[in-house]
Design a protein around this motif. Sequence first.
Motif, mmCIF file in Angstrom:
data_model
loop_
_atom_site.group_PDB
_atom_site.id
_atom_site.type_symbol
_atom_site.label_atom_id
_atom_site.label_comp_id
_atom_site.label_asym_id
_atom_site.label_seq_id
_atom_site.Cartn_x
_atom_site.Cartn_y
_atom_site.Cartn_z
ATOM 1 N N HIS A 1 56.786 -7.731 -61.731
ATOM 2 C CA HIS A 1 57.649 -6.855 -61.791
ATOM 3 C C HIS A 1 57.173 -5.434 -61.792
ATOM 4 O O HIS A 1 57.673 -4.344 -61.991
ATOM 5 C CB HIS A 1 58.618 -6.863 -63.029
ATOM 6 N N GLY A 2 55.769 -5.468 -61.767
ATOM 7 C CA GLY A 2 54.968 -4.182 -61.967
ATOM 8 C C GLY A 2 54.666 -3.529 -63.080
ATOM 9 O O GLY A 2 54.381 -2.452 -63.193
ATOM 10 N N ARG A 3 54.775 -4.543 -64.305
ATOM 11 C CA ARG A 3 54.636 -4.001 -65.545
ATOM 12 C C ARG A 3 53.551 -4.220 -65.870
ATOM 13 O O ARG A 3 52.750 -5.259 -65.904
ATOM 14 C CB ARG A 3 55.669 -4.477 -66.567
ATOM 15 N N VAL A 4 52.709 -3.201 -66.539
ATOM 16 C CA VAL A 4 51.275 -3.295 -67.163
ATOM 17 C C VAL A 4 51.562 -4.530 -68.291
ATOM 18 O O VAL A 4 52.231 -4.293 -69.302
ATOM 19 C CB VAL A 4 50.539 -2.094 -67.614
ATOM 20 N N VAL A 5 50.504 -5.672 -68.217
ATOM 21 C CA VAL A 5 50.529 -6.610 -69.500
ATOM 22 C C VAL A 5 49.236 -6.638 -69.911
ATOM 23 O O VAL A 5 49.213 -7.508 -70.954
ATOM 24 C CB VAL A 5 50.937 -7.856 -68.640
ATOM 25 N N GLY A 6 48.248 -6.070 -69.313
ATOM 26 C CA GLY A 6 46.762 -6.126 -69.851
ATOM 27 C C GLY A 6 45.726 -5.254 -69.059
ATOM 28 O O GLY A 6 46.230 -4.583 -68.188
ATOM 29 N N HIS B 1 55.910 -3.311 -73.084
ATOM 30 C CA HIS B 1 55.536 -2.787 -71.735
ATOM 31 C C HIS B 1 55.543 -1.299 -71.869
ATOM 32 O O HIS B 1 54.563 -0.767 -71.271
ATOM 33 C CB HIS B 1 56.613 -3.542 -70.845
ATOM 34 N N GLU B 2 56.188 -0.685 -72.651
ATOM 35 C CA GLU B 2 56.116 0.624 -72.456
ATOM 36 C C GLU B 2 54.767 1.212 -73.170
ATOM 37 O O GLU B 2 54.184 2.251 -72.524
ATOM 38 C CB GLU B 2 57.505 1.181 -73.333
ATOM 39 N N LEU B 3 54.403 0.582 -74.146
ATOM 40 C CA LEU B 3 53.198 0.807 -74.976
ATOM 41 C C LEU B 3 51.967 0.563 -73.726
ATOM 42 O O LEU B 3 50.960 1.496 -73.815
ATOM 43 C CB LEU B 3 53.104 0.059 -76.103
ATOM 44 N N MET B 4 52.102 -0.496 -73.130
ATOM 45 C CA MET B 4 50.758 -0.874 -72.069
ATOM 46 C C MET B 4 50.993 0.343 -70.961
ATOM 47 O O MET B 4 49.999 0.539 -70.486
ATOM 48 C CB MET B 4 51.256 -2.353 -71.636
ATOM 49 N N GLN B 5 52.032 0.454 -70.397
ATOM 50 C CA GLN B 5 52.093 1.707 -69.514
ATOM 51 C C GLN B 5 51.643 3.156 -70.317
ATOM 52 O O GLN B 5 51.077 3.714 -69.213
ATOM 53 C CB GLN B 5 53.572 1.952 -69.133
ATOM 54 N N GLU B 6 51.809 3.356 -71.398
ATOM 55 C CA GLU B 6 51.335 4.784 -71.880
ATOM 56 C C GLU B 6 49.675 4.309 -71.905
ATOM 57 O O GLU B 6 49.127 5.442 -71.530
ATOM 58 C CB GLU B 6 51.672 4.913 -73.143
ATOM 59 N N MET C 1 50.086 -2.313 -81.335
ATOM 60 C CA MET C 1 49.017 -2.079 -80.517
ATOM 61 C C MET C 1 47.763 -3.173 -80.797
ATOM 62 O O MET C 1 47.343 -3.736 -79.786
ATOM 63 C CB MET C 1 48.112 -0.782 -81.022
ATOM 64 N N MET C 2 47.680 -3.856 -81.895
ATOM 65 C CA MET C 2 46.967 -4.816 -82.196
ATOM 66 C C MET C 2 47.317 -6.233 -81.522
ATOM 67 O O MET C 2 46.591 -6.878 -81.051
ATOM 68 C CB MET C 2 46.677 -5.075 -83.812
ATOM 69 N N ASP C 3 48.705 -6.555 -81.719
ATOM 70 C CA ASP C 3 49.393 -7.771 -81.020
ATOM 71 C C ASP C 3 48.879 -7.705 -79.518
ATOM 72 O O ASP C 3 48.970 -8.572 -78.974
ATOM 73 C CB ASP C 3 50.849 -7.769 -81.400
ATOM 74 N N LEU C 4 48.938 -6.551 -78.802
ATOM 75 C CA LEU C 4 48.565 -6.406 -77.566
ATOM 76 C C LEU C 4 47.240 -6.492 -77.024
ATOM 77 O O LEU C 4 46.976 -6.290 -75.941
ATOM 78 C CB LEU C 4 49.610 -5.261 -76.989
ATOM 79 N N GLY C 5 46.418 -6.588 -78.296
ATOM 80 C CA GLY C 5 44.960 -6.700 -77.915
ATOM 81 C C GLY C 5 44.233 -5.185 -77.598
ATOM 82 O O GLY C 5 43.163 -5.172 -77.209
ATOM 83 N N LEU C 6 44.868 -4.053 -77.919
ATOM 84 C CA LEU C 6 44.431 -2.705 -77.292
ATOM 85 C C LEU C 6 43.556 -2.060 -78.419
ATOM 86 O O LEU C 6 42.522 -1.425 -78.338
ATOM 87 C CB LEU C 6 45.571 -1.897 -77.064
#
Length: 588
Positions: A204-209, A108-113, A174-179
Amino acid sequence: MPIDRHIIDEINEKTDIVALVSPYVNLVKKGKNYMGQCPFHDDKSPSFSVSPEKHLAKCMACGEGGSPITFYQKIKNVSFPEAVKALATPLGIKVDVEIVENPTLKEHELMQEAANFYMYYLNNSAYGKTALSYLEKRGLTSDDLKHFSIGLAPKEKDALFQILKNKGFDPTMMMDLGLVKQREDGSYYDLMIKRITFPIHDTHGRVVGFSGRALEDDPVKYLNTPETKIFKKGEVLYHLFQASKDIRMQKRVILYEGFFDVIASYKSGLGNAVATMGTALTKKHAELLKQVTSDVIIAYDGDKAGQSATMKAIPILEEVRLRCDIVSLKDGLDPDDFLKKYGVPAYQAAFKETIDPLVFSYDYHKKGLDLNNSNDIQEFKSRIKKMLKFKDQSIREIYYRKLAKDIGSSYDSVMPKDTQFGTPDQKPVLPKPKPVTNKSLKKYYGAEIQLFIAMTQDYDQALRIEQALGTQFVADMDLFKLRGSLMLGYYPNHAVFDIDTFKDILNPDLLKAFETKVLSSLTWKIAPIYKEEAVTELLSVMQTITIEKGMIQLRENILNEPEAFTKANYAEQFKQLKNSKLKGKVNS
């Protein structure tokens, strides 16, 4: 482990309710209490009352709020254990509750970044000016961009990868999250390039995609990040987190197909809007909506595909006991195009003229059929019969009369001859009643108390119990009325049971009954957790009460009028009691 009830009471009593509410409501002292505008609905005048003496913060208009724990849970959108833990810590109260650490915190930290980078690039680059110009032409303001966290994926093929790498994130993640993706030579490149980005948040307001719209000519107009361990399209609704407050204020949610429809709705003043993420509505989606409202307006596109999707969504919403209505926009336009063509007033007016789901379904089934053709008439009758299969008898009668008129026939000719229990050649298999061993009603009273306590522990369980007991299986009228207060006066506005809040909706007689029959019972003090098997057993006990009451009455009649009874008619009445009991269990 359940949290000890005494600890919950201690937290509620020791928490400074005024200090807790003040950051969210501008409070003004009025006598013993404080008043302010409700944070849970569009409050035109101060309706939110805070009572330090009662440790309650509740809106006198919408009924939202409750004890300190309940208020914190709702205003922060956290679980009950999380609210208990948060309020207990500053009070120095030890709580034996385990708050599970987020196992995907790093993801979730990575997606928010990534979201932060896209937003920064949109507002601080030369290419961003081109994107901003496009968005302005679409009618989006800087406030809109901020609300939806809209960003821009750069022209450079690995800009995001380099930023995340410099921040210490693992390329594999990064690859696992599809970015990002990897070439055969081992180098990495970004999934999103030259695209307007729309981050997708969980509850919860977390970026997931992300969803990205091409800014330049591209055969793929919209591109979504793939499903990952933190992003499942069937379990996420776009804009639900941001819309939660508006949904609670309006007491309903508008369900769209696409995120640009959500943005158009927000810009038109209807911020209680969500959308599915390029997939059909799922039961999980419906359950997410159930957490914040009981009323859904379906606003899918007006074309054939949109109408078909609406028909599929209706039973899913109704399955979880959500009321649903449909908005049908003229000219078959989708919401975004309708708003552009007719403007905000017309758009808002359309949502005040919703269609009943049965009206929509009836017209949908009728569309495209030639009611002068016998085959189409038979098909229409079959569709309507299926549509009405589980509906109330009065509703069935209304629509069968409408059907008869539309096909030029009589009501008697279209009304099915079968009953709600099946046709004569499809007799249901009925369960045998449990034998009654205790001849008094004492055990039923005890079972009814336990079932009421079970209803306070879980809303879905409460629905199951209420439907099973209904108005037929009742041992004590006070407990029956308390059930009604719980299901009609409390749960529609509160997700979790809170004693003080529930007491507040009871009249003096019911309050006394609640305190003497429930709160003073040994079962309440022990506070057992009722699992499905235990509830099933208690319901089985309650569902023998009709025959027990009948047997008691029959014995009294024999004592009072012995000359009127023979062995034969006694046996016949006993048989009727058993049959009545069996039918009652099917109804329940």
